[in-house]
Design a protein around this motif. Structure first.
Motif, short mmCIF file in Angstrom:
data_model
loop_
_atom_site.label_atom_id
_atom_site.label_comp_id
_atom_site.label_asym_id
_atom_site.label_seq_id
_atom_site.Cartn_x
_atom_site.Cartn_y
_atom_site.Cartn_z
N ALA A 185 -57.82 -15.02 2.62
CA ALA A 185 -58.87 -14.05 2.31
C ALA A 185 -58.76 -12.81 3.19
O ALA A 185 -58.96 -11.68 2.71
N ALA A 186 -58.44 -12.99 4.47
CA ALA A 186 -58.28 -11.85 5.38
C ALA A 186 -57.13 -10.96 4.92
O ALA A 186 -57.23 -9.73 4.92
N GLN A 187 -56.03 -11.60 4.53
CA GLN A 187 -54.87 -10.85 4.03
C GLN A 187 -55.25 -10.08 2.76
O GLN A 187 -54.95 -8.89 2.62
N GLN A 188 -55.90 -10.76 1.85
CA GLN A 188 -56.29 -10.15 0.58
C GLN A 188 -57.27 -9.01 0.79
O GLN A 188 -57.16 -7.96 0.15
N LEU A 189 -58.23 -9.20 1.68
CA LEU A 189 -59.21 -8.15 1.95
C LEU A 189 -58.55 -6.91 2.53
O LEU A 189 -58.82 -5.79 2.09
N GLY A 190 -57.68 -7.09 3.52
CA GLY A 190 -57.01 -5.95 4.13
C GLY A 190 -56.19 -5.16 3.12
O GLY A 190 -56.23 -3.93 3.09
N THR A 191 -55.46 -5.87 2.28
CA THR A 191 -54.66 -5.21 1.24
C THR A 191 -55.55 -4.44 0.27
O THR A 191 -55.26 -3.28 -0.07
N ALA A 192 -56.65 -5.07 -0.16
CA ALA A 192 -57.55 -4.43 -1.12
C ALA A 192 -58.21 -3.19 -0.54
O ALA A 192 -58.36 -2.17 -1.24
N LEU A 193 -58.61 -3.24 0.74
CA LEU A 193 -59.22 -2.08 1.37
C LEU A 193 -58.25 -0.90 1.37
O LEU A 193 -58.61 0.22 1.01
N ALA A 194 -57.01 -1.16 1.80
CA ALA A 194 -56.02 -0.09 1.86
C ALA A 194 -55.74 0.47 0.48
O ALA A 194 -55.66 1.70 0.29
N GLN A 195 -55.59 -0.38 -0.52
CA GLN A 195 -55.30 0.07 -1.87
C GLN A 195 -56.44 0.88 -2.45
O GLN A 195 -56.22 1.75 -3.30
N ALA A 196 -57.66 0.62 -2.00
CA ALA A 196 -58.82 1.38 -2.47
C ALA A 196 -59.05 2.66 -1.67
O ALA A 196 -59.99 3.40 -1.93
N GLY A 197 -58.19 2.91 -0.68
CA GLY A 197 -58.34 4.10 0.15
C GLY A 197 -59.44 4.00 1.19
O GLY A 197 -59.91 5.02 1.70
N MET A 198 -59.85 2.77 1.51
CA MET A 198 -60.88 2.55 2.52
C MET A 198 -60.24 2.23 3.86
O MET A 198 -59.37 1.36 3.94
N SER A 199 -60.66 2.91 4.90
CA SER A 199 -60.15 2.66 6.25
C SER A 199 -60.86 1.47 6.87
O SER A 199 -61.99 1.15 6.51
N LEU A 200 -60.18 0.84 7.82
CA LEU A 200 -60.72 -0.33 8.52
C LEU A 200 -61.14 0.03 9.93
O LEU A 200 -60.40 0.70 10.66
N VAL A 201 -62.32 -0.42 10.31
CA VAL A 201 -62.76 -0.44 11.71
C VAL A 201 -62.93 -1.90 12.08
O VAL A 201 -63.57 -2.66 11.35
N TYR A 202 -62.34 -2.31 13.20
CA TYR A 202 -62.44 -3.73 13.57
C TYR A 202 -62.33 -3.86 15.08
O TYR A 202 -62.22 -2.86 15.80
#
Length: 198
Positions: A24-41
């Motif tokens: 799920a973590a892998q899938q979420l990270g990929t989906a965020l990037a593909q949607a053009g959303m940046s990650l803060v963690y």
């Protein structure tokens, strides 16, 4: 409502016992990037937090890590991120994560993950922000917590007008569509959260 462009992800510094959590973590990270959303963690390269950050980076997304200086070695700070902010304490870390994020997503994790999630729910309950908060309940991980919320309502501790505002995704694939539909209120300001000491 403005578009969600930056997403704070709370999650475990371990992997847990269920392989579905890492997936799920892998899938979420990929989906965020593909949607053009940046990650803060949280800035580490361990457990689910490292997995989601690396997935964003591998898919061409932008990652900001915010980590207290005392955790740099313990959580093996991920140097590959686009921006690293080292802060003096946990309170500063959480404040900056709030300031830099349009939404909050919580994967499975431990007591620290729970504490970060509950803080955002509390701030929203008190009217301090209107940013979306999403619980990713992989294999019903968050079901006991959701049951506790119902228990609190039943006993009158979560009352009308002070209800909790959150969304629940059964899997990581549902998160980006939820965030795109929800948008965010652009007027949430961390300055409102600062308590002046006399």
């Amino acid at each position: 409502m403005a578009l969600v462009r930056t997403v704070c992800v709370y999650c475990g510094s371990g992997f847990g016992k269920n392989p579905a959590f890492k997936e799920a973590a892998q899938q979420l990270g990929t989906a965020l990037a593909q949607a053009g959303m940046s990650l803060v963690y949280g800035g580490g390269d361990v457990g689910l937090m490292g997995t989601v950050a690396r997935a964003v980076l591998e898919s061409g997304g932008h990652v900001t890590g915010i980590i207290p200086d005392f955790l740099q070695a313990r959580e093996n700070m991920l140097d590959a991120v686009d921006e690293t902010i080292v802060v003096p304490d946990m309170h500063t870390r959480k404040r900056l994560m709030f300031e830099r994020s349009d939404a909050f997503v919580t994967l499975p994790g431990g007591i620290g993950t729970l504490e970060e999630l509950v803080e955002q729910l509390t701030w929203a309950q008190l009217g301090r922000h209107k940013k979306p908060v999403v619980l990713v309940s992989v294999d019903d991980f968050w079901a006991p917590l959701l049951g506790l919320f119902d228990h609190m309502r039943d006993h009158g501790f979560i009352r009308d007008g002070l209800d909790l505002s959150y969304l629940v995704a059964k899997d990581a694939a549902a998160v980006v569509p939820l965030l795109q539909a929800a948008g965010h209120e652009p007027d949430g300001r961390a300055e409102e959260l600062v308590v002046t000491k006399m």
